[in-house]
Design an enzyme around this catalytic site. Structure first.
Site, PDB file in Angstrom:
ATOM      1  N   ASN A   9       1.057  -1.357  -0.126  1.00 24.36           N
ATOM      2  CA  ASN A   9      -0.357   0.001  -0.049  1.00 24.36           C
ATOM      3  C   ASN A   9       0.631   0.974   0.566  1.00 24.36           C
ATOM      4  O   ASN A   9       1.574   1.437   0.993  1.00 24.36           O
ATOM      5  CB  ASN A   9      -0.707   0.086   1.020  1.00 24.36           C
ATOM      6  CG  ASN A   9      -1.816   1.053   1.471  1.00 24.36           C
ATOM      7  OD1 ASN A   9      -1.540   2.535   0.082  1.00 24.36           O
ATOM      8  ND2 ASN A   9      -2.373   1.303   2.829  1.00 24.36           N
ATOM      9  N   TRP A  10       1.291   1.949  -1.120  1.00 26.42           N
ATOM     10  CA  TRP A  10       2.000   3.276  -1.238  1.00 26.42           C
ATOM     11  C   TRP A  10       1.691   4.152  -0.203  1.00 26.42           C
ATOM     12  O   TRP A  10       2.259   5.398  -0.798  1.00 26.42           O
ATOM     13  CB  TRP A  10       2.292   3.346  -2.779  1.00 26.42           C
ATOM     14  CG  TRP A  10       3.718   2.251  -3.055  1.00 26.42           C
ATOM     15  CD1 TRP A  10       4.234   1.750  -2.556  1.00 26.42           C
ATOM     16  CD2 TRP A  10       3.525   1.641  -4.610  1.00 26.42           C
ATOM     17  NE1 TRP A  10       4.806   0.631  -3.665  1.00 26.42           N
ATOM     18  CE2 TRP A  10       4.355   0.854  -4.720  1.00 26.42           C
ATOM     19  CE3 TRP A  10       3.353   2.940  -6.296  1.00 26.42           C
ATOM     20  CZ2 TRP A  10       5.059   0.685  -5.824  1.00 26.42           C
ATOM     21  CZ3 TRP A  10       3.790   2.697  -7.267  1.00 26.42           C
ATOM     22  CH2 TRP A  10       5.292   1.737  -6.668  1.00 26.42           C
ATOM     23  N   LYS A  11      -0.259   4.707  -0.451  1.00 27.55           N
ATOM     24  CA  LYS A  11      -0.158   5.649   0.255  1.00 27.55           C
ATOM     25  C   LYS A  11      -0.552   6.677  -1.086  1.00 27.55           C
ATOM     26  O   LYS A  11      -0.535   6.185  -1.949  1.00 27.55           O
ATOM     27  CB  LYS A  11       0.001   5.753   1.759  1.00 27.55           C
ATOM     28  CG  LYS A  11      -0.524   4.600   2.773  1.00 27.55           C
ATOM     29  CD  LYS A  11      -0.113   4.688   4.483  1.00 27.55           C
ATOM     30  CE  LYS A  11      -0.423   3.185   4.728  1.00 27.55           C
ATOM     31  NZ  LYS A  11      -0.522   3.413   5.621  1.00 27.55           N
ATOM     32  N   HIS A  95      -9.118   1.325   4.564  1.00 26.14           N
ATOM     33  CA  HIS A  95      -8.213   1.305   5.559  1.00 26.14           C
ATOM     34  C   HIS A  95      -8.809   3.214   7.132  1.00 26.14           C
ATOM     35  O   HIS A  95      -9.640   2.986   6.202  1.00 26.14           O
ATOM     36  CB  HIS A  95      -7.318   2.096   5.300  1.00 26.14           C
ATOM     37  CG  HIS A  95      -5.832   1.498   4.872  1.00 26.14           C
ATOM     38  ND1 HIS A  95      -5.564   2.459   5.843  1.00 26.14           N
ATOM     39  CD2 HIS A  95      -4.669   0.884   5.087  1.00 26.14           C
ATOM     40  CE1 HIS A  95      -4.112   2.365   6.216  1.00 26.14           C
ATOM     41  NE2 HIS A  95      -4.017   1.542   5.815  1.00 26.14           N
ATOM     42  N   GLU A  97      -6.891   4.805   7.822  1.00 23.78           N
ATOM     43  CA  GLU A  97      -6.829   5.993   7.507  1.00 23.78           C
ATOM     44  C   GLU A  97      -8.288   6.529   6.839  1.00 23.78           C
ATOM     45  O   GLU A  97      -8.476   7.786   6.922  1.00 23.78           O
ATOM     46  CB  GLU A  97      -6.130   6.462   6.612  1.00 23.78           C
ATOM     47  CG  GLU A  97      -4.263   6.049   7.130  1.00 23.78           C
ATOM     48  CD  GLU A  97      -3.023   5.439   6.362  1.00 23.78           C
ATOM     49  OE1 GLU A  97      -3.355   5.240   5.296  1.00 23.78           O
ATOM     50  OE2 GLU A  97      -2.585   5.026   7.377  1.00 23.78           O
ATOM     51  N   GLU A 166      -5.425  -4.231  11.157  1.00 21.34           N
ATOM     52  CA  GLU A 166      -4.140  -3.806  10.669  1.00 21.34           C
ATOM     53  C   GLU A 166      -4.634  -2.964  12.223  1.00 21.34           C
ATOM     54  O   GLU A 166      -5.451  -1.373  12.222  1.00 21.34           O
ATOM     55  CB  GLU A 166      -4.219  -2.092   9.465  1.00 21.34           C
ATOM     56  CG  GLU A 166      -4.171  -3.326   8.602  1.00 21.34           C
ATOM     57  CD  GLU A 166      -3.570  -2.314   7.597  1.00 21.34           C
ATOM     58  OE1 GLU A 166      -2.318  -2.887   7.103  1.00 21.34           O
ATOM     59  OE2 GLU A 166      -4.067  -1.588   7.517  1.00 21.34           O
ATOM     60  N   GLY A 172       2.172   2.761  10.786  1.00 13.16           N
ATOM     61  CA  GLY A 172       3.190   4.162  11.050  1.00 13.16           C
ATOM     62  C   GLY A 172       3.866   4.424  11.939  1.00 13.16           C
ATOM     63  O   GLY A 172       4.575   5.200  12.141  1.00 13.16           O
ATOM     64  N   SER A 212       3.157  -1.472  10.065  1.00 10.47           N
ATOM     65  CA  SER A 212       4.708  -1.320  10.862  1.00 10.47           C
ATOM     66  C   SER A 212       5.246  -2.610  10.729  1.00 10.47           C
ATOM     67  O   SER A 212       6.448  -3.272  11.065  1.00 10.47           O
ATOM     68  CB  SER A 212       5.176  -1.150  12.245  1.00 10.47           C
ATOM     69  OG  SER A 212       4.825   0.262  12.468  1.00 10.47           O
ATOM     70  N   GLY A 232       3.038  -1.172   4.282  1.00  8.42           N
ATOM     71  CA  GLY A 232       2.829   0.419   3.825  1.00  8.42           C
ATOM     72  C   GLY A 232       4.427   1.074   3.346  1.00  8.42           C
ATOM     73  O   GLY A 232       5.131   0.694   2.753  1.00  8.42           O
ATOM     74  N   GLY A 233       4.717   1.516   4.875  1.00  2.00           N
ATOM     75  CA  GLY A 233       6.016   2.248   4.581  1.00  2.00           C
ATOM     76  C   GLY A 233       7.571   1.245   3.707  1.00  2.00           C
ATOM     77  O   GLY A 233       7.809   2.263   3.582  1.00  2.00           O
TER      78      GLY A 233
HETATM   79  P1  13P Z   1       2.766   0.662   7.358  1.00  2.00           P
HETATM   80  O1  13P Z   1       3.871  -0.472   7.590  1.00  2.00           O
HETATM   81  O2  13P Z   1       3.740   1.240   7.187  1.00  2.00           O
HETATM   82  O3  13P Z   1       2.990   1.421   9.363  1.00  2.00           O
HETATM   83  O4  13P Z   1       1.370   0.843   7.276  1.00  2.00           O
HETATM   84  C1  13P Z   1       0.425  -0.060   7.382  1.00  2.00           C
HETATM   85  C2  13P Z   1      -0.681   0.239   5.930  1.00  2.00           C
HETATM   86  O5  13P Z   1      -1.684   1.334   7.113  1.00  2.00           O
HETATM   87  C3  13P Z   1      -0.478  -0.447   5.528  1.00  2.00           C
HETATM   88  O6  13P Z   1      -2.373  -0.445   4.679  1.00  2.00           O
END
Ligand code: 13P
Length: 251
Positions: A9-11, A95, A97, A166, A172, A212, A232-233
């Protein structure tokens, strides 16, 4: 391919040239992978570009969100039909977010999930509790509630939905849930899915952990009970994402 599922997930990151560079590097690294199905979810702006780069690689394309109508006067929205047209086979739904920052409700998430399935997209449904909810022993109740409302009126099978647990406090933050925490929640999720469908199907629905995830902590999550990760990251660089793929390949 397919024992493990890893979704990037590149956000809201990456320009078109950065997305292309990632694909070039990642495709080279991941040649010959066997046990891991990889899905990349770029921002909408890079879907077409990434789709072109991924042709003939076996790596799948996903979107990070969708609207629930097929077409119409919905300024700024993207429909499931348009996502399929752009090469997507997966879409992230619900998600945290989007729930927390954009204000998506359970009802909206339920509509989006149904619309995704109707168009042949596989929704990756995200569920998870806040730190406060966990501290107040509400995590299971919250996750069960999110699942039941998102899947209301949906006939789930092992191939038409993916669930990602999640925990919001792990996203994050660098603080991942423990394997034990994730496993306990996986048990609750499968039990809830079993009630909606049946236990046989529930056992086979892909269940991911997200929050994370990185090379340093993910090996511990491959001891059974989970089918992969939503990253994510650590999915933003080809090297770091491939290192997680490698853990799955070697598990
Ligand atoms: P991180 O891996 O950056 O914590 O993000 C997780 C996430 O929200 C994936 O959808």
């Amino acid at each position: 391919m397919g024992q493990f599922l890893l979704i990037a997930n590149w956000k809201m990151y990456k320009s078109l040239s950065q997305a292309q560079a990632f694909c070039r590097d990642f495709i080279l690294l991941s040649r010959g992978i066997k046990k891991t199905k990889v899905v990349i979810c770029p921002p909408f702006t890079a879907l077409s570009t990434v789709n072109a780069s991924l042709q003939n690689t076996g790596i799948k394309l996903g979107a990070q969100d969708l609207f629930w109508m097929e077409k119409g006067a919905y300024t700024g929205e993207i429909s499931p039909v348009q996502l399929v047209d752009t090469g997507c086979s997966y879409v992230i739904v619900g998600h945290s977010e989007r729930r927390q920052i954009i204000g998506e409700t359970d009802k909206i998430i339920n509509n989006k999930l149904k619309a995704a399935q109707k168009s042949g997209l596989i929704p990756v449904l995200c569920v998870g509790e806040t730190l406060e909810e966990r501290q107040n022993n509400k995590a299971e109740e919250i996750v069960r509630g999110q699942l039941l409302s998102a899947l209301e009126g949906v006939s789930v099978t092992e191939s038409n939905v993916v669930i990602a647990y999640e925990p919001i406090w792990a996203i994050g933050t660098g603080i991942n849930a423990s394997y034990q925490d994730a496993l306990e929640m996986a048990g609750l999720i499968r039990q809830t899915l079993g009630k909606i469908s049946n236990n046989k199907i529930a056992e086979r629905i892909p269940l991911l952990y997200g929050g994370s995830v990185k090379t340093e902590n993910f090996a511990a999550f491959l001891q059974g009970g989970l089918d992969g990760a939503l990253v994510g990251g650590a999915s933003l660089e080809a090297d770091s994402f491939f290192n997680i793929v490698r853990l799955c390949e070697n598990a």
